[in-house]
Write a protein that holds these residues in place. Sequence first.
Motif, PDB file in Angstrom:
ATOM      1  N   PHE A 188      46.418  31.950  41.120  1.00 20.29           N
ATOM      2  CA  PHE A 188      46.934  32.500  39.868  1.00 20.29           C
ATOM      3  C   PHE A 188      47.704  33.796  40.115  1.00 20.29           C
ATOM      4  O   PHE A 188      48.803  33.987  39.586  1.00 20.29           O
ATOM      5  N   ILE A 189      47.145  34.687  40.929  1.00 19.66           N
ATOM      6  CA  ILE A 189      47.810  35.957  41.230  1.00 19.66           C
ATOM      7  C   ILE A 189      49.151  35.702  41.924  1.00 19.66           C
ATOM      8  O   ILE A 189      50.156  36.343  41.610  1.00 19.66           O
ATOM      9  N   SER A 190      49.177  34.755  42.850  1.00 22.64           N
ATOM     10  CA  SER A 190      50.433  34.484  43.557  1.00 22.64           C
ATOM     11  C   SER A 190      51.465  33.835  42.637  1.00 22.64           C
ATOM     12  O   SER A 190      52.654  34.158  42.718  1.00 22.64           O
ATOM     13  N   LEU A 191      51.046  32.938  41.738  1.00 20.64           N
ATOM     14  CA  LEU A 191      51.994  32.324  40.802  1.00 20.64           C
ATOM     15  C   LEU A 191      52.542  33.347  39.811  1.00 20.64           C
ATOM     16  O   LEU A 191      53.741  33.362  39.512  1.00 20.64           O
ATOM     17  N   LEU A 192      51.668  34.195  39.302  1.00 20.11           N
ATOM     18  CA  LEU A 192      52.113  35.216  38.355  1.00 20.11           C
ATOM     19  C   LEU A 192      53.055  36.208  39.027  1.00 20.11           C
ATOM     20  O   LEU A 192      54.117  36.542  38.481  1.00 20.11           O
ATOM     21  N   GLY A 193      52.690  36.665  40.213  1.00 24.94           N
ATOM     22  CA  GLY A 193      53.566  37.578  40.942  1.00 24.94           C
ATOM     23  C   GLY A 193      54.890  36.936  41.303  1.00 24.94           C
ATOM     24  O   GLY A 193      55.946  37.578  41.238  1.00 24.94           O
ATOM     25  N   SER A 194      54.861  35.653  41.653  1.00 25.92           N
ATOM     26  CA  SER A 194      56.099  34.949  41.992  1.00 25.92           C
ATOM     27  C   SER A 194      57.027  34.838  40.785  1.00 25.92           C
ATOM     28  O   SER A 194      58.254  34.909  40.935  1.00 25.92           O
ATOM     29  N   ALA A 195      56.453  34.662  39.602  1.00 30.05           N
ATOM     30  CA  ALA A 195      57.285  34.617  38.392  1.00 30.05           C
ATOM     31  C   ALA A 195      58.016  35.940  38.212  1.00 30.05           C
ATOM     32  O   ALA A 195      59.224  35.964  37.920  1.00 30.05           O
ATOM     33  N   PHE A 196      57.320  37.047  38.413  1.00 31.42           N
ATOM     34  CA  PHE A 196      57.966  38.350  38.274  1.00 31.42           C
ATOM     35  C   PHE A 196      58.985  38.599  39.382  1.00 31.42           C
ATOM     36  O   PHE A 196      60.036  39.204  39.144  1.00 31.42           O
ATOM     37  N   ILE A 197      58.697  38.143  40.595  1.00 34.72           N
ATOM     38  CA  ILE A 197      59.657  38.286  41.693  1.00 34.72           C
ATOM     39  C   ILE A 197      60.933  37.513  41.364  1.00 34.72           C
ATOM     40  O   ILE A 197      62.047  38.024  41.545  1.00 34.72           O
ATOM     41  N   CYS A 198      60.794  36.292  40.856  1.00 34.95           N
ATOM     42  CA  CYS A 198      61.976  35.490  40.516  1.00 34.95           C
ATOM     43  C   CYS A 198      62.761  36.120  39.370  1.00 34.95           C
ATOM     44  O   CYS A 198      64.001  36.131  39.391  1.00 34.95           O
TER      45      CYS A 198
END
Length: 141
Positions: A102-112
């Motif tokens: 979950f942390i990696s998916l959420l962070g990836s959304a913000f990175i994108c």
Amino acid sequence: MSNAAIATHKPRGWGAIYTLAAVILAAALAFLVWATPVRDGAKDWFAPMVPGGWMAWTFPVALFFWVIASLLVLFTILAIRFPETPRRGILRIETTRGDRLFISLLGSAFICLGWLFFAGSPLWWGLVICLAYAAAVFRWV
């Protein structure tokens, strides 16, 4: 059962569960490829899959949701097959595999989103950063 029998006992049926999950996910992916519109004899990967629909369901959007669903299925099977114990990482909070996903998916959304704002498209290098971020989250968080 004796202790020796318990130590050598291997649960059966996991191969069938892995195979069934893989077949279902592969069938869903095959359906998405099949449902992709064809123009001039070739697949139009960016054409709407549902003409006039309320959302732009193109193949890349559908593939994105397929990947998320596949990750959820995989992590569910892993959590059942190999129960996990929470661990403390660099954030000093206890996290499980699912928490780190979950942390990696959420962070990836913000990175994108940041990549789109500062660099625009295409997102390939943003994806590379997201994969590195996810690897770091699973290693150290």
